[in-house]
Design an enzyme around this catalytic site. Structure first.
Site: not given
Lengths: 319, 291
Positions: A45, A69, A71-73, A133, A196, A222, A254
């Protein structure tokens, strides 16, 4: 059984299948389902310098054959990663591709400086610079949307990662010309490209009539994005074959859910493939995709995985 | 390597209506043997080529480690979306892809203390198994079950077998006391001298259960409902702000650090209108400008 080894610059991997960054945490969770050392590499991650809470929730919205998503790292920062996560992966015998990011180009460098001093560093087979990101408050900070920013970050990362350890730049397809960004990254010394990252999207909640995600925008991933990934890998590979870009390994990512999906990316030019969102559906997806990809290579009668990389360019019908 | 969790292709053996809900029994070898009350399972929906990739997570209603068909797990499903409608339309002998048991179970008291178990809607699903487990340990157990209306209650009859007493509330007064579970909870805690209150249901209810428990000197243990994509700790979508033993608030994964949390550790102040903010004092909170 075909020879599944693959080369990423000077690094050789026993097989070409990896986890995708941000879809596998740092290994302990998936290790309950399959040995992380089975994979060609484990991609961690994205880690930044400091602990980071990530964004408010809801952070996730399911879409047809995919999800958004934001998440924001979220993560504990490079210190905890170097002390806990990377040594654990090393103990398991995993080969580790470490995904790094920074809010500034210099922060990427600080993260790498700390990374190379970790007792787990010998397990690292490469560094992936996440310059793409989409979940940042300021879109202007998506380095991979701009060739100059991409070049600046990659140059710093390349300068701090020991020579001989590959550096991959992870790119977004949300640009006008991905070949121009690839050119900037390779020109700055990247060993190769990871393609990607997610695509920027919005889902509207039709009951509340407001964006589903608290952060409004999110990254689409996905199976829905597989053709976009294949397209991006295709475009840079075609540019390399035409002599417009230096030859360099590409990691395709991807939308991969099956071995046949992985084979699409390989035939388009990817020397390795990452499995991401499919892991949320099937915790053993990366291991399963490896077995299915091996079966696909055998089914086509190839002796070596490497012989299939980019083969679709040779089999394209003349216009 | 299993780490207390397995992934199995199970087999549905029964689907029953239960008021507004469906009660599913699935043969899932290996899951029941490992499970404890408060844990959950993550079910894949739509089959191997499904366009709905994300697993649906359900708290375990009951488990039977060995039965005629092997170990079974029971879950209660509210068919409100594409995935849950697919699950409830399955027929006996259809395959069901199960990952579990997942998450941290309800902690059990070391002493046989009185306990109150509070369930909102089908959130009550895990409480009957919990009630029986507590009573086996000598605890006096009373249940408070609440819902918007009678058809949205789950397990009132079952509760009378599982617990020493059952109290029912409905928003519209169609069954039991008209009002919310929090309206009757204080009296039940006082009368039973309960020292632990267990809760499972909507977040707003869990917040009031926590507040009422604290006002009456009891500890609340609540199983939160956060939407999850994976259930196994890798996607980071099911986080909520929880204060740790060190007094610092972190955005923690409800699927692995939860779903059961001490109620007074959850930062309810950050939850509002379906959005959970990152508290400004949380570890790694965004600096001005956001991340």
């Amino acid at each position: 059984m075909a020879d599944m080894t693959t080369a990423l610059g000077a690094t050789r991997l026993p097989n070409p299948v990896m986890t995708a960054s941000g879809c596998a945490a740092n290994g302990k969770e998936l290790h309950r389902f399959f040995p992380v050392s089975d994979l060609g590499a484990f991609t961690t991650k994205t880690v930044m310098r400091d602990p980071r809470s990530g964004r408010p929730t809801p952070r996730m919205a399911e879409t047809d054959s995919g999800m958004l998503n934001s998440i924001g790292l979220q993560g504990p920062g490079i210190e905890t990663f170097c002390v806990d996560d990377l040594p654990w992966l090393a103990t398991q015998g995993a080969r580790v591709l470490v995904s790094v990011a920074g809010g500034t180009a210099e922060e990427f460098g600080e993260v790498v400086d700390r990374l190379v001093t970790s007792p787990g560093w010998p397990a690292v087979v490469g560094v992936e610079a996440n310059i793409s990101c989409p979940n940042v408050a300021n879109r202007g900070l998506v380095f991979a949307c701009d060739p100059v920013s991409s070049e600046r970050v990659v140059r710093i990362v390349r300068g701090r990662v020991p020579a001989g350890t590959p550096v991959f730049a992870k790119l977004t397809p949300d640009v006008t010309d991905v070949v121009a960004i690839a050119s900037a990254a390779l020109g700055a010394g990247a060993t190769g490209l990871t393609m990607i990252n997610t695509l920027l999207g919005v889902v509207v909640d039709t009951d509340r009539l407001r964006p589903r995600l608290a952060g409004v925008t999110g990254g689409l991933s996905g199976p829905a994005i597989l053709p976009v990934a294949v397209r991006a890998v295709w475009q840079v590979t075609a540019a390399m074959r035409a002599g417009l870009l230096p030859r360099a390994p590409v990691i395709g990512v991807g939308g991969v859910r099956t071995g046949a999906d992985a084979l699409q990316l390989v035939a388009a030019g990817a020397s390795a493939v990452q499995v991401g969102t499919a892991t949320f559906n099937d915790p053993s997806a990366p291991r399963r995709v490896l077995a299915e990809l091996e079966a696909e290579i055998d089914r086509h009668g190839f002796d070596r995985f490497a012989d299939v990389v980019g083969i679709a360019h040779e089999r394209t019908a003349a216009p | 390597m299993s780490g207390g969790v397995v992934r199995v292709t199970g087999e549905l053996i029964a689907v029953r209506r239960a008021g507004a809900y469906h009660h599913l029994t699935v043969v899932a070898p290996g899951v029941a043997e490992l499970a404890h009350p408060g844990q959950f399972v993550a079910l894949a929906v739509g089959g191997p080529t499904s366009a709905n990739l994300l697993r649906r997570c359900f708290s375990l209603h009951r488990v039977k480690p060995s039965g005629t068909y092997g170990g079974t797990v029971d879950v209660v499903v509210s068919a409100v979306g594409a995935g849950t409608r697919w699950l409830t339309a399955l027929r006996p002998h259809d395959p069901v892809d199960v990952v579990g048991p997942l998450g941290r179970a309800f902690p059990l008291p070391a002493e046989p203390v009185p306990c109150v178990l509070v369930g909102g809607g089908y959130g009550s699903a895990p409480l009957f198994w919990l009630a029986e487990t507590l009573r086996e340990r000598g605890c006096h157990v009373e249940l408070v079950l609440g819902a918007a209306s009678e058809d949205r209650l789950f397990g009132v009859v079952e509760g009378r077998r599982s617990a020493d007493a059952v109290h029912v509330t409905t928003d519209d007064g169609s069954a039991g006391t008209k009002g919310w579970v929090s309206d009757v909870l204080g009296e039940v805690i006082e009368r039973t001298k309960a020292s632990v209150v267990y809760g499972c249901g909507p977040m707003a209810m869990l917040r009031s259960v926590t507040e009422v428990a604290a006002a009456h000197g009891a500890v609340a243990q609540v199983a939160v409902e956060e939407s999850m994509a994976c259930g196994i700790g890798v996607c980071m979508t099911c986080v909520l702000p929880v204060t740790g033993a060190d007094g610092r608030t972190r955005m923690v994964r409800s699927c692995v650090e939860g779903p059961v949390f001490r109620g007074d550790r959850v930062r309810w102040d950050a939850l509002d209108g379906g959005i959970t903010r990152v508290p400004d004092d949380a570890v790694g909170a965004p600096r001005p400008g956001g991340h």
